[in-house]
Design an enzyme around this catalytic site. Structure first.
Site, PDB file in Angstrom:
ATOM      1  N   GLU A   1     -11.349  -5.967  -5.136  1.00  0.00           N
ATOM      2  CA  GLU A   1     -11.276  -6.862  -4.195  1.00  0.00           C
ATOM      3  C   GLU A   1     -12.373  -6.745  -3.191  1.00  0.00           C
ATOM      4  O   GLU A   1     -12.654  -5.638  -2.636  1.00  0.00           O
ATOM      5  CB  GLU A   1     -10.072  -7.097  -3.240  1.00  0.00           C
ATOM      6  CG  GLU A   1      -9.868  -7.809  -2.132  1.00  0.00           C
ATOM      7  CD  GLU A   1      -8.669  -7.872  -1.470  1.00  0.00           C
ATOM      8  OE1 GLU A   1      -7.693  -7.213  -2.008  1.00  0.00           O
ATOM      9  OE2 GLU A   1      -8.578  -8.288  -0.422  1.00  0.00           O
TER      10      GLU A   1
ATOM     11  N   LYS B   1     -15.166  -7.871  -0.145  1.00  0.00           N
ATOM     12  CA  LYS B   1     -15.187  -8.345   1.213  1.00  0.00           C
ATOM     13  C   LYS B   1     -16.667  -8.047   1.758  1.00  0.00           C
ATOM     14  O   LYS B   1     -17.108  -6.910   1.569  1.00  0.00           O
ATOM     15  CB  LYS B   1     -14.215  -7.688   2.189  1.00  0.00           C
ATOM     16  CG  LYS B   1     -13.916  -8.445   3.555  1.00  0.00           C
ATOM     17  CD  LYS B   1     -12.857  -7.620   4.403  1.00  0.00           C
ATOM     18  CE  LYS B   1     -12.686  -8.327   5.587  1.00  0.00           C
ATOM     19  NZ  LYS B   1     -11.580  -7.810   6.351  1.00  0.00           N
TER      20      LYS B   1
ATOM     21  N   HIS C   1       0.833  -1.179   0.136  1.00  0.00           N
ATOM     22  CA  HIS C   1      -0.154   0.062   0.037  1.00  0.00           C
ATOM     23  C   HIS C   1       0.827   1.162  -0.132  1.00  0.00           C
ATOM     24  O   HIS C   1       2.045   1.060   0.671  1.00  0.00           O
ATOM     25  CB  HIS C   1      -0.722   0.078   1.348  1.00  0.00           C
ATOM     26  CG  HIS C   1      -2.042  -0.912   1.327  1.00  0.00           C
ATOM     27  ND1 HIS C   1      -1.448  -2.179   1.923  1.00  0.00           N
ATOM     28  CD2 HIS C   1      -3.272  -1.058   1.164  1.00  0.00           C
ATOM     29  CE1 HIS C   1      -2.698  -2.828   2.199  1.00  0.00           C
ATOM     30  NE2 HIS C   1      -3.601  -2.351   1.526  1.00  0.00           N
TER      31      HIS C   1
ATOM     32  N   ASP D   1      -2.032 -13.266   1.037  1.00  0.00           N
ATOM     33  CA  ASP D   1      -2.521 -11.983   1.808  1.00  0.00           C
ATOM     34  C   ASP D   1      -2.674 -12.585   3.645  1.00  0.00           C
ATOM     35  O   ASP D   1      -4.014 -12.674   3.643  1.00  0.00           O
ATOM     36  CB  ASP D   1      -3.570 -11.173   1.248  1.00  0.00           C
ATOM     37  CG  ASP D   1      -4.131  -9.884   1.900  1.00  0.00           C
ATOM     38  OD1 ASP D   1      -3.314  -9.604   2.846  1.00  0.00           O
ATOM     39  OD2 ASP D   1      -5.070  -9.369   1.672  1.00  0.00           O
TER      40      ASP D   1
ATOM     41  N   GLU E   1     -10.105 -13.036  -2.462  1.00  0.00           N
ATOM     42  CA  GLU E   1      -9.402 -13.612  -1.537  1.00  0.00           C
ATOM     43  C   GLU E   1     -10.283 -14.677  -0.761  1.00  0.00           C
ATOM     44  O   GLU E   1     -11.327 -14.488  -0.488  1.00  0.00           O
ATOM     45  CB  GLU E   1      -9.107 -12.412  -0.533  1.00  0.00           C
ATOM     46  CG  GLU E   1      -8.608 -12.936   0.889  1.00  0.00           C
ATOM     47  CD  GLU E   1      -8.008 -11.751   1.879  1.00  0.00           C
ATOM     48  OE1 GLU E   1      -7.511 -10.719   1.195  1.00  0.00           O
ATOM     49  OE2 GLU E   1      -8.337 -11.801   3.208  1.00  0.00           O
TER      50      GLU E   1
ATOM     51  N   MET F   1       2.432  -5.841  -7.827  1.00  0.00           N
ATOM     52  CA  MET F   1       1.087  -5.065  -7.082  1.00  0.00           C
ATOM     53  C   MET F   1       1.389  -4.078  -6.325  1.00  0.00           C
ATOM     54  O   MET F   1       2.080  -4.303  -5.331  1.00  0.00           O
ATOM     55  CB  MET F   1       0.256  -6.342  -6.749  1.00  0.00           C
ATOM     56  CG  MET F   1      -1.233  -5.759  -6.311  1.00  0.00           C
ATOM     57  SD  MET F   1      -1.267  -5.310  -4.766  1.00  0.00           S
ATOM     58  CE  MET F   1      -1.982  -6.760  -3.824  1.00  0.00           C
TER      59      MET F   1
ATOM     60  N   ASP G   1      -7.166 -14.170   8.383  1.00  0.00           N
ATOM     61  CA  ASP G   1      -5.995 -14.170   7.370  1.00  0.00           C
ATOM     62  C   ASP G   1      -4.871 -15.136   7.979  1.00  0.00           C
ATOM     63  O   ASP G   1      -3.732 -14.829   8.230  1.00  0.00           O
ATOM     64  CB  ASP G   1      -5.440 -12.514   7.567  1.00  0.00           C
ATOM     65  CG  ASP G   1      -6.257 -11.530   6.777  1.00  0.00           C
ATOM     66  OD1 ASP G   1      -6.931 -12.099   5.792  1.00  0.00           O
ATOM     67  OD2 ASP G   1      -6.001 -10.458   7.183  1.00  0.00           O
TER      68      ASP G   1
ATOM     69  N   ASP H   1      -5.688 -13.337  -3.626  1.00  0.00           N
ATOM     70  CA  ASP H   1      -5.126 -13.148  -2.269  1.00  0.00           C
ATOM     71  C   ASP H   1      -5.437 -14.585  -1.773  1.00  0.00           C
ATOM     72  O   ASP H   1      -6.346 -14.938  -1.355  1.00  0.00           O
ATOM     73  CB  ASP H   1      -5.911 -12.188  -1.575  1.00  0.00           C
ATOM     74  CG  ASP H   1      -5.216 -10.599  -1.893  1.00  0.00           C
ATOM     75  OD1 ASP H   1      -4.213 -10.809  -2.775  1.00  0.00           O
ATOM     76  OD2 ASP H   1      -5.669  -9.823  -1.204  1.00  0.00           O
TER      77      ASP H   1
ATOM     78  N   ASP I   1       2.328   1.580   3.385  1.00  0.00           N
ATOM     79  CA  ASP I   1       3.481   0.572   3.991  1.00  0.00           C
ATOM     80  C   ASP I   1       4.589   0.903   3.724  1.00  0.00           C
ATOM     81  O   ASP I   1       5.421   0.874   4.333  1.00  0.00           O
ATOM     82  CB  ASP I   1       3.031  -0.615   3.259  1.00  0.00           C
ATOM     83  CG  ASP I   1       1.745  -1.137   3.449  1.00  0.00           C
ATOM     84  OD1 ASP I   1       0.943  -0.881   4.464  1.00  0.00           O
ATOM     85  OD2 ASP I   1       1.287  -2.158   2.691  1.00  0.00           O
TER      86      ASP I   1
ATOM     87  N   HIS J   1     -12.190 -13.799   2.630  1.00  0.00           N
ATOM     88  CA  HIS J   1     -13.303 -12.878   2.318  1.00  0.00           C
ATOM     89  C   HIS J   1     -14.580 -13.596   1.642  1.00  0.00           C
ATOM     90  O   HIS J   1     -15.782 -13.571   2.264  1.00  0.00           O
ATOM     91  CB  HIS J   1     -12.990 -11.813   1.384  1.00  0.00           C
ATOM     92  CG  HIS J   1     -11.943 -10.918   1.913  1.00  0.00           C
ATOM     93  ND1 HIS J   1     -11.243  -9.814   1.099  1.00  0.00           N
ATOM     94  CD2 HIS J   1     -11.090 -10.863   3.084  1.00  0.00           C
ATOM     95  CE1 HIS J   1     -10.496  -9.294   2.040  1.00  0.00           C
ATOM     96  NE2 HIS J   1     -10.411  -9.871   3.156  1.00  0.00           N
TER      97      HIS J   1
ATOM     98  N   ASP K   1     -12.151 -11.619  10.539  1.00  0.00           N
ATOM     99  CA  ASP K   1     -11.301 -11.605   9.350  1.00  0.00           C
ATOM    100  C   ASP K   1      -9.790 -12.129   9.763  1.00  0.00           C
ATOM    101  O   ASP K   1      -8.985 -11.523  10.438  1.00  0.00           O
ATOM    102  CB  ASP K   1     -11.073 -10.396   8.772  1.00  0.00           C
ATOM    103  CG  ASP K   1      -9.823 -10.486   7.818  1.00  0.00           C
ATOM    104  OD1 ASP K   1      -9.831 -11.637   6.835  1.00  0.00           O
ATOM    105  OD2 ASP K   1      -9.762  -9.376   7.019  1.00  0.00           O
TER     106      ASP K   1
HETATM  107  C1  GLT Z   1      -6.225  -5.368   3.888  1.00  0.00           C
HETATM  108  C2  GLT Z   1      -7.272  -6.209   3.804  1.00  0.00           C
HETATM  109  C3  GLT Z   1      -6.635  -7.214   2.528  1.00  0.00           C
HETATM  110  C4  GLT Z   1      -6.696  -6.370   1.185  1.00  0.00           C
HETATM  111  C5  GLT Z   1      -5.340  -5.448   1.521  1.00  0.00           C
HETATM  112  C6  GLT Z   1      -5.273  -4.621   0.366  1.00  0.00           C
HETATM  113  S1  GLT Z   1      -5.256  -4.574   3.075  1.00  0.00           S
HETATM  114  O1  GLT Z   1      -5.072  -6.053   4.828  1.00  0.00           O
HETATM  115  O2  GLT Z   1      -7.480  -7.174   5.011  1.00  0.00           O
HETATM  116  O3  GLT Z   1      -7.403  -8.103   2.463  1.00  0.00           O
HETATM  117  O4  GLT Z   1      -6.212  -7.126   0.094  1.00  0.00           O
HETATM  118  O5  GLT Z   1      -5.697  -3.329   0.672  1.00  0.00           O
HETATM  119 MN    MN Z   2      -6.800  -9.268   0.504  1.00  0.00          MN
HETATM  120 MN    MN Z   3      -8.369 -10.515   4.602  1.00  0.00          MN
END
Ligand code: GLT
Ligand code: MN
Ligand code: MN
Length: 388
Positions: free
Chosen positions: A182, A184, A55, A288, A218, A89, A258, A246, A58, A221, A256
């Site tokens: 993306e 979510k 980002h 991700d 993702e 990316m 991750d 992702d 970041d 998500h 969430d």
């Molecule tokens: C954030 C989010 C991710 C996205 C990122 C891109 S930022 O961590 O949870 O799923 O891909 O903005």
């Molecule tokens: Mn993501």
């Molecule tokens: Mn996520």
């Protein structure tokens, strides 16, 4: 014995925010010390990644002076050169700063919408400066807690206007750039607009330059929404819209998470990897995800190596599945076609429709055939658990 060493052509990438995640959550503070972007690149080099994504913030803090900006860029560029990592990316953070508390492109405040566009144009410039070809847009704040606050049709129109503006910007600048949206369903907002990859695909078709815009699905998500991720990916692929992906993992119905790729639903991860490899998806395999809050930076490297290793092991299993005689003979049996129905299927014609309407079908006989999916699935499980 396979060593599962990643190669550049595997295209394994991580965001600065993934291995750089310091373990903060809504109930507890950071537990790992901060690393600079350059330090993160060296760490990714050590674990065998091909690329690093970021980002805008970041890399460059939102309030950095131009002197600070140049110094950070210089160190980052040197780390890329030393490690050979690339930046496939880039994206922009439109969710952290208080100005985005009620959205960015969909905010009710025109000043916020204008600032979000300005910030995104600058983030595009920054990404392109480091060679990116894909710009991800994740609108984490584009939603509501109460529908008293916003008209969803206005939100859709504002979002469209913003993405059309950005496509024209990239075209005018002659950037070789594509956008990946993306989805979510929720978190951080109560509800987020365009909550699934399917919604994004429908939205993209309404844009001025749909050819420049695809999706970045993702795992976590879609799993939060209770959806079969591989099916979403397949729909995006079939539409020519799988620009990025992702990879992580997630227990459905939770916050969430991750999680490390493949750590929760191995079978879903297997069918996903098999799909990506079978169709020849050529984009980044972007993890991700982030390490458990229990870990120090050695644990973060274990996490990153684990994502890569699991992907490569599942890729191997997919090859094995495709070569397994018993599995393949069941697959051909399932798909057997003696051509007798060619007369009726395929493209419509009046003659075909008339012939089809007159054709008798023995429903009971057709339905009585067992499909052997139990056996096929158990063979898959045997293979995944190493018993074949
Ligand atoms: C954030 C989010 C991710 C996205 C990122 C891109 S930022 O961590 O949870 O799923 O891909 O903005
Ligand atoms: Mn993501
Ligand atoms: Mn996520």
């Amino acid at each position: 014995m396979a060593t599962y060493q990643p190669k550049p052509e595997d295209k394994f990438t991580f965001g600065l925010w993934t291995v750089g995640n310091r373990g903060r959550d809504p109930f507890g503070c950071e537990i790992r010390e901060a690393k600079t972007p350059a330090e993160i690149v060296y760490m990714l080099g050590e674990v065998g990644a091909y690329g690093v994504n970021f980002h805008d913030n970041d890399l460059i803090p939102i309030d950095a002076t131009s002197g600070e900006t140049e110094a950070i860029k210089g160190e980052f560029r040197k780390a890329l050169k030393d490690t050979g990592l690339v930046v496939p990316m880039a994206t922009t953070n439109l969710f952290y700063d208080p100005i985005f508390k009620d959205g960015a492109f969909t905010s009710n405040d025109p000043k916020v919408r204008a600032y979000a566009l300005q910030k995104t144009m600058k983030a595009i410039d920054l990404g392109v400066e480091f060679g990116t070809g894909i710009f991800v847009l994740w609108g984490g704040r584009e939603g509501t807690e109460t529908d008293a606050s916003k008209n969803p049709v206005d939100a859709i129109k504002r979002n469209r206007e913003a993405i059309n503006f950005l496509c024209d910007y990239a075209l005018e600048k002659k950037y070789d750039l594509k956008f990946a949206l993306e989805a979510k369903p929720n978190e951080p907002r109560g509800d987020i607009y365009n909550p699934t990859t399917g919604h994004m695909l429908a939205f993209i078709a309404t844009l001025d330059h749909p050819e420049m815009v695809g999706v970045n699905p993702e795992v976590a998500h879609e799993h939060m929404a209770g959806i079969n991720f591989m099916h979403s990916v397949a729909q995006a692929w079939e539409a020519g819209k799988l620009f990025h992906i992702d990879l992580n993992d997630q227990y459905p119905g939770r916050y969430d998470q991750d999680l490390r790729f493949g750590s929760r639903d191995l079978k879903a991860a297997f069918f996903l990897v098999k799909f990506l490899e079978d169709v020849g998806y050529a984009g980044s395999r972007h993890f991700d995800a982030h390490a458990y809050r229990t870990e120090d930076y050695d644990g973060v490297k274990d996490f990153a190596r684990g994502c890569i290793r699991t992907y490569l092991m599942l890729k191997d299993k997919a090859k094995q599945w495709n070569a397994d005689k018993e599995i393949q003979s069941l697959v051909s049996e399932i798909n057997a076609d003696d051509g007798a129905m060619n007369l009726f299927l395929g493209k419509y014609s009046a003659a075909k429709a008339a012939a089809l309407k007159a054709q008798p079908f023995d429903r009971a006989a057709i339905a009585s055939r067992g499909l052997k999916y139990e056996r096929l699935d158990q063979l898959t499980i045997d293979l995944l658990l190493g018993s074949r």
